[in-house]
Design a protein around this motif. Sequence first.
Motif, PDB file in Angstrom:
ATOM      1  N   VAL A  79     -14.274  -2.938   0.153  1.00  0.00           N
ATOM      2  CA  VAL A  79     -14.046  -4.003   0.425  1.00  0.00           C
ATOM      3  C   VAL A  79     -13.004  -4.809  -0.419  1.00  0.00           C
ATOM      4  O   VAL A  79     -12.831  -4.230  -1.513  1.00  0.00           O
ATOM      5  CB  VAL A  79     -15.354  -4.958   0.224  1.00  0.00           C
ATOM      6  N   LYS A  80     -12.080  -5.470  -0.017  1.00  0.00           N
ATOM      7  CA  LYS A  80     -11.026  -6.031  -0.507  1.00  0.00           C
ATOM      8  C   LYS A  80     -11.320  -7.294  -1.336  1.00  0.00           C
ATOM      9  O   LYS A  80     -12.289  -7.881  -0.954  1.00  0.00           O
ATOM     10  CB  LYS A  80      -9.915  -6.392   0.360  1.00  0.00           C
ATOM     11  N   PRO A  81     -10.611  -7.449  -2.542  1.00  0.00           N
ATOM     12  CA  PRO A  81      -9.602  -6.683  -3.097  1.00  0.00           C
ATOM     13  C   PRO A  81      -9.915  -5.350  -3.488  1.00  0.00           C
ATOM     14  O   PRO A  81     -11.004  -5.115  -4.062  1.00  0.00           O
ATOM     15  CB  PRO A  81      -9.068  -7.471  -4.460  1.00  0.00           C
ATOM     16  N   LEU A  82      -9.128  -4.351  -3.412  1.00  0.00           N
ATOM     17  CA  LEU A  82      -9.016  -2.916  -3.752  1.00  0.00           C
ATOM     18  C   LEU A  82      -9.400  -2.675  -5.041  1.00  0.00           C
ATOM     19  O   LEU A  82      -8.402  -3.297  -6.049  1.00  0.00           O
ATOM     20  CB  LEU A  82      -8.265  -2.010  -3.159  1.00  0.00           C
ATOM     21  N   LEU A  89       0.774  -1.227  -0.175  1.00  0.00           N
ATOM     22  CA  LEU A  89       0.035  -0.120  -0.072  1.00  0.00           C
ATOM     23  C   LEU A  89       0.889   1.237  -0.065  1.00  0.00           C
ATOM     24  O   LEU A  89       0.616   2.042  -0.769  1.00  0.00           O
ATOM     25  CB  LEU A  89      -0.986  -0.065   1.342  1.00  0.00           C
ATOM     26  N   ALA A  90       1.979   1.403   0.930  1.00  0.00           N
ATOM     27  CA  ALA A  90       2.771   2.349   0.936  1.00  0.00           C
ATOM     28  C   ALA A  90       3.426   2.538  -0.410  1.00  0.00           C
ATOM     29  O   ALA A  90       3.648   3.876  -1.138  1.00  0.00           O
ATOM     30  CB  ALA A  90       3.728   2.220   1.948  1.00  0.00           C
ATOM     31  N   GLN A  91       3.726   1.572  -0.976  1.00  0.00           N
ATOM     32  CA  GLN A  91       4.832   1.538  -2.560  1.00  0.00           C
ATOM     33  C   GLN A  91       3.908   2.295  -3.419  1.00  0.00           C
ATOM     34  O   GLN A  91       4.029   2.955  -4.128  1.00  0.00           O
ATOM     35  CB  GLN A  91       4.969   0.339  -2.944  1.00  0.00           C
ATOM     36  N   LEU A 103     -10.202   3.387  -5.102  1.00  0.00           N
ATOM     37  CA  LEU A 103      -9.362   3.900  -3.670  1.00  0.00           C
ATOM     38  C   LEU A 103      -8.569   5.413  -3.972  1.00  0.00           C
ATOM     39  O   LEU A 103      -8.834   6.186  -3.184  1.00  0.00           O
ATOM     40  CB  LEU A 103      -8.154   2.999  -3.618  1.00  0.00           C
ATOM     41  N   LEU A 104      -8.126   5.707  -5.337  1.00  0.00           N
ATOM     42  CA  LEU A 104      -7.569   7.016  -5.529  1.00  0.00           C
ATOM     43  C   LEU A 104      -8.946   7.882  -5.496  1.00  0.00           C
ATOM     44  O   LEU A 104      -8.428   9.204  -4.930  1.00  0.00           O
ATOM     45  CB  LEU A 104      -6.870   7.083  -6.715  1.00  0.00           C
TER      46      LEU A 104
END
Length: 123
Positions: free
Chosen positions: A103-106, A20-22, A111-112
């Motif tokens: 809900v995952k998978p994102l 997620l950070a990457q 998300l953006l």
Amino acid sequence: MTGNSIILAVDRNQRNLELLAQFLNKEGYQTIGASSFEEVAQAIGEPARIGMALVDISGFDRRIWDCCEQLRNHQIPFLILSPKQSAAIQHESLSRGARSMLVKPLIVKDLLCIVHSLLGEPA
């Protein structure tokens, strides 16, 4: 992107936190990762400007909702990431102050859009 907006990423799974950070870093966002309640409390207590938080509730016990309350008390908008679609989880998330739930998978686009919205940026 707003220059002083840092995204707090909360996830029990260290590998998911790294991914997620990457992804967020590649999109131009600075992130702080937290994989425990203590790390969340420390991040909230630091003077750095946290613009929003992404909270993956997977792997945490019910105390994750206390962390959500801390985010709300510090006026940090947050998004809940859930392993499954659940009316109970959605109700709990919104009642604790979450702005939204995914809900995952994102889906990256979704998300953006939410990240932009929570940070007050144009989509």
